[in-house]
Design an enzyme around this catalytic site. Structure first.
Site: not given
Length: 224
Positions: A11, A84
């Protein structure tokens, strides 16, 4: 050869990347730089003939994937397996704060103890197994096609180790830049690394996780 070609993308930048604050599974948006990186990324992969875009459902990854999807003209497929690592009580804290509050736990984390997980979080081994299982499941569904994974620094680290057979406890010596493009191939025999940490589309403006950290933590690789 019906290999699956994979673009694994971290990201774009967030305010917490800049602050060296652990995001884990907290939902932090991109900052202005991160949104710019996502648009640059979209242009860079527009010619890749993607068949599918899989994204973590966490906002920073999903916002990045939205830009890629607009450029490719494809919908996004959310997959929680691309999240994550869950960092429990570490989430929202800086590296310095973690070391001060939990010195023993911080040491186990820094040493990449596979069976250590912060209170309320995942162990490194459980996280790695989740990433490997998810990546294999998604890649196996697209033989002969090109797909994208938009996820997080910790996920990228796991994919690198999966493709290169680097031990889970080995210190990281590879980059994990925001909005970087990492290239893998998948066949039933496993993953192969093709190219890593391409940030040419960012004109040198990419915050690696080594810059997300302070002191010896720069190889922990979990500020994503």
């Amino acid at each position: 050869m019906n290999a699956t070609r994979i673009l694994a993308i971290r990201h774009g930048e967030t305010a917490w990347n800049v602050d060296t604050r652990i995001q884990g599974q907290l939902d932090i948006p991109l900052n202005a730089t991160g949104r710019w990186q996502a648009e640059q990324l979209s242009r860079a992969v527009a010619h890749e003939d993607l068949s599918a875009i899989y994204t973590s459902d966490l906002l920073r990854a999903h916002e990045t994937a939205e830009a890629v999807g607009r450029g490719a003209g494809l919908p996004l497929v959310k997959d929680t397996g691309l999240r994550e690592r869950a960092f429990g009580v570490f989430q929202g804290r800086t590296f310095t704060e973690i070391e001060a509050a939990w010195p023993e736990a911080s040491m186990r984390w820094r040493k990449r103890d596979p069976d250590f997980g912060p209170e309320g979080g995942e162990s490194l081994r459980v996280f790695y197994d989740r990433c490997a299982t998810t990546a294999t499941r998604l890649a196996a569904a697209h033989p002969g096609e090109t797909i994208a994974f938009v996820a997080h620094g910790g996920v990228m680290d796991c994919l690198y180790r999966l493709a290169t057979r680097v031990d889970l406890q080995a210190p990281r010596s590879w980059l994990l830049g925001n909005a970087s493009i990492n290239r893998l191939l998948y066949t039933p025999e496993g993953f192969t690394l093709i190219g890593w940490s391409d940030t040419q589309h960012l004109d040198g403006v990419a915050r690696d996780e080594t810059n997300d950290t302070a002191g010896p933590a720069d190889r922990v690789g979990h500020a994503a």
